[in-house]
Design a protein around this motif. Structure first.
Motif, PDB file in Angstrom:
ATOM      1  N   ILE A  10      41.528  24.145  40.092  1.00  0.00           N
ATOM      2  CA  ILE A  10      41.281  23.944  39.002  1.00  0.00           C
ATOM      3  C   ILE A  10      41.305  22.072  39.159  1.00  0.00           C
ATOM      4  CG2 ILE A  10      42.878  23.271  36.903  1.00  0.00           C
ATOM      5  CD1 ILE A  10      43.653  26.638  37.222  1.00  0.00           C
ATOM      6  N   ARG A  14      38.586  20.024  37.034  1.00  0.00           N
ATOM      7  CA  ARG A  14      38.905  19.106  35.660  1.00  0.00           C
ATOM      8  C   ARG A  14      38.507  18.095  36.737  1.00  0.00           C
ATOM      9  NH1 ARG A  14      45.327  20.409  35.000  1.00  0.00           N
ATOM     10  NH2 ARG A  14      45.153  23.000  34.233  1.00  0.00           N
ATOM     11  N   TYR A  65      37.398  29.416  36.435  1.00  0.00           N
ATOM     12  CA  TYR A  65      38.465  28.684  36.234  1.00  0.00           C
ATOM     13  C   TYR A  65      38.805  29.828  34.884  1.00  0.00           C
ATOM     14  CZ  TYR A  65      39.357  24.772  34.154  1.00  0.00           C
ATOM     15  OH  TYR A  65      40.417  22.894  33.682  1.00  0.00           O
ATOM     16  N   GLU A  69      42.957  29.474  35.078  1.00  0.00           N
ATOM     17  CA  GLU A  69      43.723  28.779  34.469  1.00  0.00           C
ATOM     18  C   GLU A  69      44.881  30.171  34.175  1.00  0.00           C
ATOM     19  OE1 GLU A  69      41.813  26.300  31.138  1.00  0.00           O
ATOM     20  OE2 GLU A  69      42.960  24.921  32.691  1.00  0.00           O
ATOM     21  N   ARG A  70      44.729  30.429  33.579  1.00  0.00           N
ATOM     22  CA  ARG A  70      45.380  32.495  32.812  1.00  0.00           C
ATOM     23  C   ARG A  70      46.489  32.527  34.107  1.00  0.00           C
ATOM     24  NH1 ARG A  70      40.054  34.280  30.616  1.00  0.00           N
ATOM     25  NH2 ARG A  70      39.809  35.347  32.141  1.00  0.00           N
ATOM     26  N   ALA A  73      48.432  29.859  34.364  1.00  0.00           N
ATOM     27  CA  ALA A  73      49.428  29.757  33.306  1.00  0.00           C
ATOM     28  C   ALA A  73      51.396  31.150  33.344  1.00  0.00           C
ATOM     29  CB  ALA A  73      48.622  30.400  32.279  1.00  0.00           C
ATOM     30  N   LYS A 137      41.604  16.645  29.292  1.00  0.00           N
ATOM     31  CA  LYS A 137      40.279  17.709  29.965  1.00  0.00           C
ATOM     32  C   LYS A 137      41.069  17.697  30.998  1.00  0.00           C
ATOM     33  CE  LYS A 137      37.177  20.678  30.480  1.00  0.00           C
ATOM     34  NZ  LYS A 137      37.299  22.160  29.403  1.00  0.00           N
ATOM     35  N   GLY A 139      43.564  17.691  32.869  1.00  0.00           N
ATOM     36  CA  GLY A 139      44.977  17.897  33.042  1.00  0.00           C
ATOM     37  C   GLY A 139      45.906  16.839  32.905  1.00  0.00           C
ATOM     38  N   ASP A 142      49.883  17.410  28.567  1.00  0.00           N
ATOM     39  CA  ASP A 142      49.974  17.993  28.146  1.00  0.00           C
ATOM     40  C   ASP A 142      49.389  18.030  26.095  1.00  0.00           C
ATOM     41  OD1 ASP A 142      51.779  19.079  29.993  1.00  0.00           O
ATOM     42  OD2 ASP A 142      52.952  17.574  29.379  1.00  0.00           O
ATOM     43  N   CYS A 278      44.405  21.833  25.739  1.00  0.00           N
ATOM     44  CA  CYS A 278      43.116  22.090  25.561  1.00  0.00           C
ATOM     45  C   CYS A 278      43.610  24.059  25.635  1.00  0.00           C
ATOM     46  CB  CYS A 278      43.266  22.117  27.573  1.00  0.00           C
ATOM     47  SG  CYS A 278      42.941  21.138  28.057  1.00  0.00           S
ATOM     48  N   ARG A 281      45.035  26.964  27.909  1.00  0.00           N
ATOM     49  CA  ARG A 281      45.352  26.302  29.258  1.00  0.00           C
ATOM     50  C   ARG A 281      47.560  26.399  28.649  1.00  0.00           C
ATOM     51  NH1 ARG A 281      44.511  20.309  30.808  1.00  0.00           N
ATOM     52  NH2 ARG A 281      42.894  21.301  31.214  1.00  0.00           N
ATOM     53  N   TYR A 282      48.568  26.725  29.347  1.00  0.00           N
ATOM     54  CA  TYR A 282      49.195  26.957  29.266  1.00  0.00           C
ATOM     55  C   TYR A 282      50.554  25.761  29.150  1.00  0.00           C
ATOM     56  CZ  TYR A 282      54.581  28.327  30.113  1.00  0.00           C
ATOM     57  OH  TYR A 282      56.028  28.120  30.340  1.00  0.00           O
TER      58      TYR A 282
END
Length: 304
Positions: A10, A14, A65, A69-70, A73, A137, A139, A142, A278, A281-282
């Motif tokens: 990730i 990014r 990707y 991310e999931r 998260a 974007k 990261g 937040d 985002c 995103r978590y």
């Protein structure tokens, strides 16, 4: 497959660069490349393709990707769930904010937030809209409080593009006004049009600013390009020294500081300020609490 490998993947995705990702992760670049290579070998597909300046995701990489991310998260959510977070919120947030907000609305907001949630520390990055959205974007943030582009002027707003995957919620609308120095020939005008400013020199926010882009777009719609003589985070200070005129949010123009005159624009100009984050995103419990507080505080402030 390890969570560590997903984290590495990730970061590279990014930043579109192995060297910068390795620096961010505090690991050696060869080790990072090896881990990504192992991940690609396990999946049986190439996740990145090399370009002249770095790497970009392949079609398979873009699909992976979303799942990566999931997965991360959910892993972070599981960690947070065992901290008894609801009973005593604590943690850190990295938030981005417009320079104009840092000078006007945010100080009181942060004071009130600190009183209500003393265990949550907010670290603030001040900048203009374009670099804030770029940092979000990548990261590095937040969430971000930034300028929402007015669709009325979008054909001429070429400098700022909301990155793919970034979404927003509008918070409030700011009236934009013209600030001039005391004694300026325009000082006694009750209202002023953009067309009347053809011969003026402007003091503007830095490149990447939504207000700067909106000013340029408004001038272009009147058939001229504004002469921006100076750019800085606090245009009002230079305006007071008679170095040019400036288009500012009314609250910023009327805040305590060097003496200037404020003129209403006709037809009016305004900007929307939104909170950006985002999609998918978590958001940590800290970030969710801060997001909710910001929405309620700024909306209620505008209604008072």
């Amino acid at each position: 497959m390890e969570l560590r490998q997903l984290t590495y993947f990730i970061e590279v995705a990014r930043l579109n660069n192995f060297t910068r990702a390795a620096e961010r992760l505090s690991i050696a670049q060869p080790a990072l490349s090896q881990q990504i290579g192992n991940l690609e070998q396990e999946l049986g597909v190439k996740l990145f393709k090399r370009t002249g300046r770095g790497v970009t995701l392949t079609e398979a990489g873009e699909q992976f990707y979303l799942g990566a991310e999931r997965t991360l998260a959910e892993a972070q959510k599981a960690k947070d769930s065992v901290k008894e977070f609801i009973n005593y919120p604590h943690g850190n947030i990295m938030a981005g904010a417009l320079e104009s907000l840092v000078q006007t609305r945010l100080p009181k907001l942060l004071v009130e937030f600190g009183k209500e949630y003393p265990g949550i520390k907010v670290f603030l990055r001040e900048n203009t809209t374009e670099p804030l959205l770029d940092a979000l974007k990548k990261g590095e943030l937040d969430l971000a409080l930034a300028h929402t582009l007015d669709v009325k002027y979008s054909p001429n707003l070429m400098n700022i593009v909301t990155p793919k995957g970034v979404c927003s919620k509008p918070l409030y609308q700011d009236e934009l006004v013209l600030a001039v120095a005391k004694g300026h020939p325009l000082e006694n005008r009750k209202t002023i049009s953009i067309n009347d400013l053809r011969e003026e020199s402007f003091v503007s926010f830095k490149k990447g600013s939504g207000i700067r882009s909106q000013l340029i777009a408004a001038c272009l719609s009147e058939g001229f390009e504004p002469l921006i003589a100076y750019e800085c985070a606090s245009p009002r200070t230079l305006v007071a020294e008679k170095l040019g005129v400036s288009v500012l949010p009314r609250l910023m123009a009327e805040s305590p500081g060097p003496s200037i005159s404020v003129l209403t624009l006709d037809p009016p100009l305004s900007r929307w300020v939104s909170v950006f984050y985002c999609e998918g995103r978590y958001l940590s419990p800290c970030a969710k609490i801060f997001l909710s507080f910001v929405e309620k505080y700024l909306v209620s402030e505008m209604e008072d």
